[in-house]
Enzyme design. Structure first.
Site, mmCIF file in Angstrom:
data_model
loop_
_atom_site.group_PDB
_atom_site.id
_atom_site.type_symbol
_atom_site.label_atom_id
_atom_site.label_comp_id
_atom_site.label_asym_id
_atom_site.label_seq_id
_atom_site.Cartn_x
_atom_site.Cartn_y
_atom_site.Cartn_z
ATOM 1 N N CYS A 232 -57.798 -36.590 -2.786
ATOM 2 C CA CYS A 232 -58.741 -37.078 -1.175
ATOM 3 C C CYS A 232 -57.976 -38.031 -0.394
ATOM 4 O O CYS A 232 -58.879 -37.611 0.439
ATOM 5 C CB CYS A 232 -59.097 -36.854 -2.222
ATOM 6 S SG CYS A 232 -60.142 -36.281 -2.908
ATOM 7 N N HIS A 372 -65.460 -43.412 2.208
ATOM 8 C CA HIS A 372 -65.005 -42.549 1.135
ATOM 9 C C HIS A 372 -66.413 -41.478 0.784
ATOM 10 O O HIS A 372 -66.170 -40.576 0.813
ATOM 11 C CB HIS A 372 -64.542 -43.041 -0.147
ATOM 12 C CG HIS A 372 -63.603 -41.494 -0.442
ATOM 13 N ND1 HIS A 372 -62.897 -40.751 0.212
ATOM 14 C CD2 HIS A 372 -63.161 -41.336 -1.860
ATOM 15 C CE1 HIS A 372 -62.178 -40.133 -0.686
ATOM 16 N NE2 HIS A 372 -62.748 -40.278 -2.250
ATOM 17 N N HIS A 408 -67.111 -32.265 -0.057
ATOM 18 C CA HIS A 408 -65.504 -33.163 0.265
ATOM 19 C C HIS A 408 -64.685 -32.586 0.541
ATOM 20 O O HIS A 408 -64.897 -31.213 0.032
ATOM 21 C CB HIS A 408 -65.480 -34.339 -1.487
ATOM 22 C CG HIS A 408 -65.013 -33.888 -1.352
ATOM 23 N ND1 HIS A 408 -63.664 -35.081 -0.885
ATOM 24 C CD2 HIS A 408 -64.127 -35.228 -2.348
ATOM 25 C CE1 HIS A 408 -62.845 -35.952 -1.056
ATOM 26 N NE2 HIS A 408 -63.197 -35.716 -2.600
#
Length: 524
Positions: A232, A372, A408
């Site tokens: 990620c 994040h 996400h």
């Protein structure tokens, strides 16, 4: 003017134990930087000493000055749950819209997780030849469209690309999962039909690097071309590496970012199996809730977010539309666990500090953080701990979570969030973090009054831009003077150094991959 200002004095010791007098001036003090106070001393010698000490401290981190090494952003392109236009994407973020819905890309009715940030209505809009398009994975489609849109935004679309020395133009696009649909189809074909029925296109088309390779074929870019996979954190790894290619003098221009097309049965099933995803199937709009006490995992998303990055020298030669400046970045690794971050945030805080050093930015110059903030139980708190190790004073710093609205995007997340960060710098408006709940309850059934409380985890301390957009200027320059004057029988040290606030964008990945990048408004 100074004679009319009312002030009070407070004696303190400076860093070198030099006794000085700090004067709080009102109302002028409200226009000064958070870390600035005028310094009054009793003699020319002490004035010179104080000026040297404070000025050295204030300017110890220098931003890059060489136009060959300064990296600017001249274009942005994306594919998102809110469409393929950058301005529309950010307008919908500012409005607090929610892009999380039930998945209908495939039959998810029997899956434990049936929600995601699914892209709908996507078409290639003439950016891909009709005969090529059916063979491609969505990852490759998103890559080519977002890349060409970014070039158009940089005034390099179509015939304008002739302005580029294509030997010195590269593409660095990463992905966490590669081309999962083609890979999954290949496995199904082998199992159901046998090896003789395998398509010759399976082998090249399932490679993560094929998207940027195809984009290079269309554009004729013959510089560095490869793909990074860092879970990620992928997009920020790509920005960092692309900027280093430019600073090293190897290229003039790079298209960089991340792309992901992970909403397929295989990805949903595997992330569900490891307990990473939110299971709020009955209420998808509230599933992604960063920092909330009741968060239960992230929501899988998809898309692409690319930047056109080039040296300032190259951009100025072609009179490019400079959107923002990439100041610096950093990457490192927790070396701790395949899924969980370090609970103390140690390596993340180190990554943030390294980013600020690379960017030439002091802690006091950062006033916006795109976090994040995936809405996982351990990840959200670990990031906060890391931030608080670096930013001892959180006053004046805003922090928001793009994933609260779009989910996400895995390898694409940092790209989509970098675009949101740059739009915040451009517009002076921060999008909200949605699903920041305020709860009400009555102490007993018979009482008619209610107590209200935030359902946020304790100790967050940052302003998370809860539920509504906020005006917050990241592109404002402030001044600190560099002169020595004699006022009211005291020597006044006026420390004037121009600086511009900066923003950072965090991305962290399973396996412990950490990345942070810093942007600011461009100032010549």
């Amino acid at each position: 003017m100074l004679q009319n200002l009312q002030h009070k004095t407070l004696k303190i010791m400076d860093a070198q134990d030099l006794l000085t007098t700090v004067v709080s001036v009102s109302p002028l003090i409200n226009t000064l930087p958070r870390n600035f106070l005028p310094v009054f001393v009793k003699s020319p010698a002490r004035a010179t000493s104080a000026r040297r000490q404070v000025l050295t401290s204030a300017t110890s981190l220098k931003r890059e000055k060489d136009p060959k090494k300064r990296v600017v952003v001249t274009g942005m392109g994306l594919v998102s749950v809110f469409g393929n236009d950058v301005d529309t994407y950010y307008d919908r973020l500012l409005a607090g819209e929610n892009g999380i819905t039930l998945i209908d890309k495939f039959d998810a009715s029997k899956y434990p997780v049936r929600i995601g940030g699914q892209i709908r209505g996507f078409n290639v809009d003439g950016y891909i030849e009709a005969k090529k398009e059916p063979k491609l994975d969505d990852q490759q489609r998103y890559c080519i469209v977002a890349g060409k849109k970014a070039l158009e935004d940089a005034s390099l679309g179509g015939d304008e690309s002739s302005k580029i020395n294509k030997d010195r133009a590269g593409i660095l696009v990463g992905s966490a999962g590669g081309c999962p649909t083609i890979f999954s189809d290949a496995v199904d074909c082998l199992r159901e039909k046998g090896h003789r029925k395998m398509s010759p296109f399976f082998a090249p088309y399932m490679l993560p690097s094929m998207g940027p390779a195809m984009l290079a074929m269309d554009l004729g870019f013959m510089g560095p071309n490869y793909s990074i996979s860092a879970a990620c954190a992928t997009s920020n790894f790509c920005f960092y590496a692309a900027a280093n290619h430019i600073r090293g003098g190897n290229v003039d221009l790079m298209i960089a970012g991340g792309v992901e097309a992970s909403l397929i049965p295989l990805a949903v099933a595997t992330f569900s199996a490891c307990g990473a995803l939110s299971k709020r199937n009955d209420d998808p709009k509230t599933a992604s809730r960063p920092w909330d006490k009741d968060r239960d995992g992230f929501v899988l998303g998809e898309g692409a977010g690319f930047l056109v990055m080039e040296s300032l020298e190259h951009a100025m030669k072609r009179d490019a539309p400079i959107i923002a400046e990439y100041l610096g970045g950093a990457v490192n690794c927790d070396a701790y666990h395949i899924m969980s971050p370090r609970s103390d945030g140690l390596c993340v805080s180190s990554c943030i500090q390294s980013c600020l050093v690379d960017a030439g930015v002091s802690v006091e110059e950062v006033n916006y953080i795109n976090a994040h903030a995936t809405s996982t139980v351990s990840g959200d708190i670990a990031e906060i701990k890391a931030l608080k190790k670096v930013f001892k004073k959180t006053t004046g710093i805003k922090m928001n979570a793009t994933k609260s609205m779009i989910g996400h995007g895995m390898g694409a997340a940092g790209g989509l969030e970098a675009i949101a960060t740059i739009k915040a710098i451009q517009t002076g408006w921060l999008h909200p973090t949605i699903n920041q709940f305020v709860c009400a309850y009555a102490p007993t059934f018979f009482l008619s009054f209610f107590f209200y409380y935030h359902n946020q985890e304790p100790g967050i301390e940052f302003d998370t831009v809860a539920n509504r957009k906020q005006e917050h200027e990241i592109n404002v320059g402030e001044f600190v003077s560099s002169s020595l004057s004699f006022i009211c029988h005291e020597y006044v040290v006026n420390l004037f150094e121009r600086f511009w606030y900066a923003a950072i964008s965090n991305s962290f990945g399973v396996g412990g991959h950490n990345s942070v990048v810093a942007f600011s408004a461009f100032k010549p």
